[in-house]
Design an enzyme around this catalytic site. Structure first.
Site, PDB file in Angstrom:
ATOM      1  N   HIS A   1      47.749  32.319  36.023  1.00 52.95           N
ATOM      2  CA  HIS A   1      46.384  32.384  35.493  1.00 52.95           C
ATOM      3  C   HIS A   1      45.924  30.971  35.160  1.00 52.95           C
ATOM      4  O   HIS A   1      46.726  30.154  34.708  1.00 52.95           O
ATOM      5  CB  HIS A   1      46.340  33.253  34.228  1.00 52.95           C
ATOM      6  CG  HIS A   1      44.983  33.734  33.895  1.00 52.95           C
ATOM      7  ND1 HIS A   1      44.088  32.973  33.194  1.00 52.95           N
ATOM      8  CD2 HIS A   1      44.344  34.889  34.197  1.00 52.95           C
ATOM      9  CE1 HIS A   1      42.960  33.651  33.068  1.00 52.95           C
ATOM     10  NE2 HIS A   1      43.081  34.803  33.671  1.00 52.95           N
TER      11      HIS A   1
ATOM     12  N   ASP B   1      46.412  41.822  36.374  1.00 53.50           N
ATOM     13  CA  ASP B   1      46.367  42.490  37.673  1.00 53.50           C
ATOM     14  C   ASP B   1      47.725  43.003  38.141  1.00 53.50           C
ATOM     15  O   ASP B   1      47.789  43.719  39.149  1.00 53.50           O
ATOM     16  CB  ASP B   1      45.770  41.546  38.730  1.00 53.50           C
ATOM     17  CG  ASP B   1      44.298  41.311  38.485  1.00 53.50           C
ATOM     18  OD1 ASP B   1      43.631  42.256  38.025  1.00 53.50           O
ATOM     19  OD2 ASP B   1      43.812  40.201  38.726  1.00 53.50           O
TER      20      ASP B   1
END
Ligand SMILES: CC(C)(COP(=O)(O)OP(=O)(O)OC[C@H]1O[C@@H](n2cnc3c(N)ncnc32)[C@H](O)[C@@H]1OP(=O)(O)O)[C@@H](O)C(=O)NCCC(=O)NCCS
Length: 392
Positions: free
Chosen positions: A265, A319
């Site tokens: 991320h 996710d």
């Protein structure tokens, strides 16, 4: 070479550029923390609902019982689609990407608003609430049409999450499934100044209408570097198929410099707090649905990737489990990103409205490194090559 003499810093990707002060969202990427308007994501996932969270993001405070009733009543009253919009969706090719359908349908909603433009913030908020209400109906209608079925009109008196599941199938959703969808919507509702929120902010800064603002967000979320990782993560789990094959998949992928979907991320350099919440939900849902093999495979991929990425700042993100959660709810893979958009409208609206309260047109600069003063050449004398347009 540039014609600008003073030193210029180019912020490619706008990394670490702040465009406004905000009270909407705080991410502590080092401490695994996420707050909406000061409330931790864990508290909201445990105690709130999507409607309450959307109200919190848009207006800034947790609603009283009567404010929440009025807000949910507003959503309910706007949820149906005009026959013209339904007809439009019906005519879209069945092979269309649902994000393209959503982008076009939201843009078309503006055509049926006799006064889409308004400088009044409360009118802008009312239009955003209308869009928020209609987006689940648009997604569900397209899903029904492409499967040669008539759309299911909203039932009423259901939450945004339950109504969406109802309109997809025409059956009352299992209350636990509706709860899981509600939690997923809360977790995706806001995430500070990401690409789609920035796109909405840029459009808002031109004083454009809410339909244009939300359409900008949908178009930006569509790209695979933003929305879409959850679909890729699910495809990986389905492709690996069994937990015994996870280790070799991860080893091969990393050896080939491939990215493990659902990992890494730009902001979180530790656990994404949303991942921790969704992983628990996914485990519970898998037991209820009898889909433990799917969950075990996702878990084995995660454990193996964690082992091989140990010592790096690459951790699982939201996710890694959102895709399998939606899959276990029976949702088609290409609807995952539209669901993300359906939830994120709350955050997009909050940021657009906040920016407009102290608006300044967003107008960055590009450092010109091309030619100037080129002689205009007659068409028969042109080389048709780029070289003649470069600076000498
Ligand atoms: C999200 C993402 C784009 C953020 O990346 P970033 O912080 O900008 O980091 P970079 O793309 O600069 O990558 C830095 C290094 O980490 C590696 N890396 C990043 N994410 C990785 C992943 N998921 N799997 C394996 N390696 C990864 C890169 O290969 C790169 O290695 P290198 O320096 O040897 O070339 C990236 O982690 C990614 O592509 N993840 C997979 C997709 C995903 O899950 N997206 C959802 C985000 S919520």
């Amino acid at each position: 070479m540039s014609l600008i003499k003073e030193p210029v810093v180019i912020h490619k990707g706008l990394d670490n550029v702040y465009v406004k002060e905000s009270t909407i969202c705080f991410i502590d990427g080092e401490a695994s923390k996420l707050f909406y308007r000061g409330y931790s994501i864990e508290e909201l996932a445990d105690h709130s609902t999507y409607e309450e969270t959307a109200f919190l993001l848009i207006y800034g405070w947790l609603p009283t019982a009567s404010q929440l009733r009025e807000f949910t009543g507003n959503l309910e009253s706007h949820r149906s689609l005009e026959p013209e919009i339904l007809q439009l969706i019906k005519e879209f090719p069945a092979h269309s990407d649902p994000m393209d359908v959503l982008r076009t349908a939201v843009s078309a909603l503006g055509l049926f608003d006799p006064q889409p433009m308004s400088d009044d913030i409360s009118v802008r908020v009312a239009k955003a609430v209308l869009i928020l209400a209609k987006v689940p109906t648009i997604i569900a209608a397209f899903e029904r049409y492409r499967n040669h079925k008539d759309p299911v009109p909203p039932k009423g008196h259901l939450s945004q999450a339950a109504e969406f599941l109802y309109m997809l199938t025409g059956n009352d959703p299992d209350p636990y499934d509706a709860h899981v969808m509600d939690v997923a919507l809360i977790l995706h509702a806001e995430h500070e100044m990401n690409a789609s929120t920035f796109a909405c902010t840029v459009t808002a800064s031109t004083l454009a209408d809410m339909y244009s603002i939300i359409t900008s967000g949908i178009g930006t979320l569509r790209g695979p570097l933003h929305g879409g990782a959850n679909e890729a993560a699910l495809r990986t789990v389905l492709e690996v198929g069994d937990s015994s094959k996870a280790e070799s998949y991860v080893v091969d992928a990393l050896a080939q410099k491939k990215r493990i979907m659902g990992f890494g991320h730009r902001v979180y350099k530790t656990w994404d707090p949303r991942y921790l919440i969704l992983k628990k939900v996914a485990g519970e849902l898998a037991v209820r649905k009898g889909q433990t093999q799917l969950f075990d495979t996702a878990l084995a991929i995660e454990m193996s990737a964690r082992k091989h990425l140990e010592g790096t700042p690459i951790f699982p993100n939201v996710d890694s489990y959102s895709g399998i959660v939606f899959h276990m709810l029976g949702i088609q893979t290409d609807l995952f990103t539209p669901i993300f958009a359906m939830s994120r409208i709350a955050g997009w609206t909050a940021h657009a409205i906040e920016y407009l309260q102290a608006n300044r047109l967003i107008r960055p600069k590009a450092l010109y490194v091309g030619a100037t003063g080129l002689p205009y050449t007659q068409i028969e004398l042109r080389t048709g090559k780029l070289e003649e347009h470069r600076m000498p």
